[in-house]
Structures are given as structure tokens and as C-alpha cells.
Motif scaffolding. Structure first.
Motif: not given
Length: 130
Positions: A96-104
């Protein structure tokens, strides 16, 4: 069988004023001849001389597309590294943290794709007008 190469041993000297020289050089630069001598021989012998014309708008489009291609390649490399990192994660919280971080990164990629489509549409519209 190959024809033997003819040696050019004769000289032809001509005098030109500056305007005449500039005009001849302009025609030569727009030809496909490899040298001014080759161009002059073709013209004097009335051989066909191939002339090419550059489309300035197409050149500008190509320059912008090459820049966008390099940016997309860089984004693609980053994406491959990020996906590789995703495969090493084993906890849901980490994913989940990876997905949020890579949204940009995803947003940047979509922006570049939109720029490419916009540039392609612009050049298409230019070509339709001609």
C-alpha cells in the motif's frame, strides 16, 4: 564488370562575384551532391540534380518528439525499477505504501503520453492544411 574510374585531370576555373557564389552554394547545399564540384559537374552536363526541401514544422515536431522519447525512456526505466521493488515486498502494508508513493510517477507518465498525443494532433492538423 565494373567500369574503370575516370581520372579528372582537367581544370575549369571561373570567376564569380559574391552574389553568384552565394546563389550557387545555396543550390548546392539544398542538393544531395556530396561536393560543390560534383554539383557543378552535374549542372554543367545537364545531369539531373536531386534537390531536397526541409519542412521546418516537421523538423520542430521531430525535435520535440525525440525529447519526449528520451523522457519516456527515463520514466520507463524508473517504472521497471519500481516494479522490481514491488516484487520484493511481502507485506500488504508495504505494498500500500509503495502504491501511494508511486502514484506521482504514474501521473507523470500519463502527462507525457498526453503531450505526445497533443503534438501528434498538431502536426496532423498542419499536414491537413497543405
Amino acid at each position: 564488370m565494373k567500369e574503370p574510374k575516370k581520372v579528372r585531370s582537367r581544370w575549369l576555373n571561373i570567376r564569380l562575384n559574391e552574389d553568384e557564389e552565394n546563389k550557387i552554394k545555396k543550390f548546392y547545399y539544398h542538393s544531395t551532391c556530396n561536393s560543390l564540384g560534383e554539383y557543378a559537374r552535374d549542372v554543367l552536363q545537364k545531369d539531373p540534380v536531386n534537390i531536397f526541401y526541409r519542412n521546418q514544422s516537421a523538423d520542430e515536431f521531430l525535435t520535440e518528439m525525440i525529447q519526449l522519447k528520451h523522457e519516456l525512456n527515463a520514466i520507463g526505466n524508473d517504472f521497471n525499477q519500481v516494479v522490481h521493488k514491488l516484487h520484493t515486498l511481502d507485506h500488504i502494508g508495504d505494498i500500500k505504501a509503495w502504491a501511494i508513493h508511486n502514484e506521482s510517477g504514474k501521473n507523470l507518465f500519463m502527462k507525457k503520453v498526453d503531450e505526445i498525443l497533443e503534438k501528434a494532433n498538431q502536426i496532423y492538423e498542419l499536414w491537413l492544411q497543405k
